[in-house]
Motif scaffolding. Sequence first.
Motif, short mmCIF file in Angstrom:
data_model
loop_
_atom_site.label_atom_id
_atom_site.label_comp_id
_atom_site.label_asym_id
_atom_site.label_seq_id
_atom_site.Cartn_x
_atom_site.Cartn_y
_atom_site.Cartn_z
N PRO A 26 -4.14 7.89 10.81
CA PRO A 26 -3.62 6.96 11.82
C PRO A 26 -3.91 7.39 13.25
N ASN A 27 -5.08 7.98 13.48
CA ASN A 27 -5.44 8.45 14.81
C ASN A 27 -6.73 7.75 15.23
N SER A 28 -6.58 6.75 16.10
CA SER A 28 -7.72 5.94 16.51
C SER A 28 -8.78 6.76 17.22
N THR A 29 -8.36 7.70 18.05
CA THR A 29 -9.30 8.52 18.82
C THR A 29 -10.16 9.37 17.89
N THR A 58 -14.34 9.18 16.92
CA THR A 58 -15.19 10.31 17.34
C THR A 58 -15.45 11.28 16.19
N THR A 59 -14.62 12.29 16.06
CA THR A 59 -14.90 13.38 15.13
C THR A 59 -14.56 13.08 13.68
N VAL A 60 -13.80 12.02 13.43
CA VAL A 60 -13.54 11.46 12.09
C VAL A 60 -12.59 12.30 11.24
N VAL A 96 -9.02 1.84 16.02
CA VAL A 96 -10.34 2.02 15.41
C VAL A 96 -10.19 2.69 14.06
N LYS A 97 -10.86 2.14 13.08
CA LYS A 97 -10.99 2.79 11.77
C LYS A 97 -12.41 3.31 11.61
N VAL A 152 -8.86 -2.63 4.03
CA VAL A 152 -9.87 -2.12 4.96
C VAL A 152 -9.63 -2.57 6.40
N ALA A 153 -8.94 -3.69 6.56
CA ALA A 153 -8.69 -4.19 7.91
C ALA A 153 -7.22 -4.04 8.31
N LYS A 154 -6.40 -3.49 7.44
CA LYS A 154 -4.98 -3.36 7.78
C LYS A 154 -4.81 -2.39 8.94
N GLY A 155 -3.99 -2.76 9.92
CA GLY A 155 -3.74 -1.89 11.07
C GLY A 155 -4.71 -2.06 12.20
#
Length: 460
Positions: free
Chosen positions: A65-68, A72-74, A372-373, A363-366
């Motif tokens: 749950p971390n968009s950043t 970026t680093t995934v 960003v997912k 896949v699109a929830k949230g």
Amino acid sequence: MTLFTKCLILTSAALTPPFLSADAGALEPIEALGKNIFFDEKLSIPANKQACASCHDPAKGWILPNSTINATTVVAPGAKPHAVGNIKPPANAYASFSPPFRSGNFGPFTPPWEGGNFWDGRAEGCGATAGAKCPTAAPRGAVSATIRPSDLPSSKQAQYAEFLGPIADQALNPFPNDVEQNIREKNVCQRVKTAKYKDLYRQAYGGEIDCSPNPKENPAYRTSFKRLAVAIAAWQASTDVNSFSSKRDRALADDKDHKFPLEDFTDQENLGHDLFYGITSSLNPQGKNALCAACHNGVPQGQAADPRGEAPKQLYTDNRYHHIGVPFNRQIPGVGKGVKTGLRTHVTNVPPGNFRTPTLRNVAKGLNGGFVKAYTHNGWFKSLESLVHFYNTRDVLRRCETLGITNATEKEALQNNCWPAPEFPNPAVVVVGNLRLTDSEESAIVAYLKTFGDAHTPRP
């Protein structure tokens, strides 16, 4: 606000039968025990740093749950300071439907293996049946420990056998992993023994949890730890996790004939379905086939095949291994090109680049407020739109390398209208690459994918 607090928030969508999913009050003791463990941030070292839910947030479709980080680093940070993983955390809802790892003949471009859990299938679930043997794959690489009926109390073996398998074996791994929860088996046992929910263990297993180091060859704390993993698997197999409560599920159930096109879908969503399955219709008169169902189609074991995507419990995964030509993600720290080989890590006599097909549910929830997912095993893709565009044009657009861009990111590729070369050679040529879809048809597929998000969100 902590993740634990954030997950207290339920979706506002109203649920009506048959979509009223279980809450904590409706769970069996073993399911409630597993649910409490899943959300317990104290089960890490340092304590209060990481729970299972930290990497698998129900509100975000069971992913990080971390968009950043996703952008970026995934990879997920571990409980220990500066510790990070090396591959994208997969979503874990509906993973309980994956069969034990097994061999089969699935066509010329698909390795002869299916099932298991993790991106490489190493959580085989081979102990699900008493006396069962793990698959013979020579030579074999990484394989998870397994849980067998003999690890359960004799009085509970018949009752809880259904929870053994890949999802239970997977649950053994994050706790002792030093870049995840970083806590030993004995410490997990001891912390559950004093947790507020400790009585659930007794209710589930008929006795108090035993954290003794004896007998030395098979200490009691290890057996108790395995039983906690079974509890997690029991909850992950419940309707609290696998609620089948998406717009697609509700519209299909409410439709007069329970067949597509659905009355409660827009034309765009119905077109996306027809393209997904290659169905000729008034919306898709040419019968264009995006070939999504070649990999993202499956139903629970024992149910009839679902070639048109109309089964009530469509899983949107075949639980097999495919190589679609995903580019190398240079943004993952410390992971070199060619290191994460997928199934080859587990079964070393198969080509590199094959990864387990994830479900498309949630896949699109949230995806609200700019969240960003990251998609695919290494998170190279940052949107459903770019992923669908890749499937459509992978072999049509020029290579980024010809423009002097080495190991391009998604942003660089989209800016230059190019795709990087696959991280591993010889991706499947008959499934993706040149689908000849229009922009509006790509958008229709994305609209259809967005109907897969469950309305129900479990609460701690």
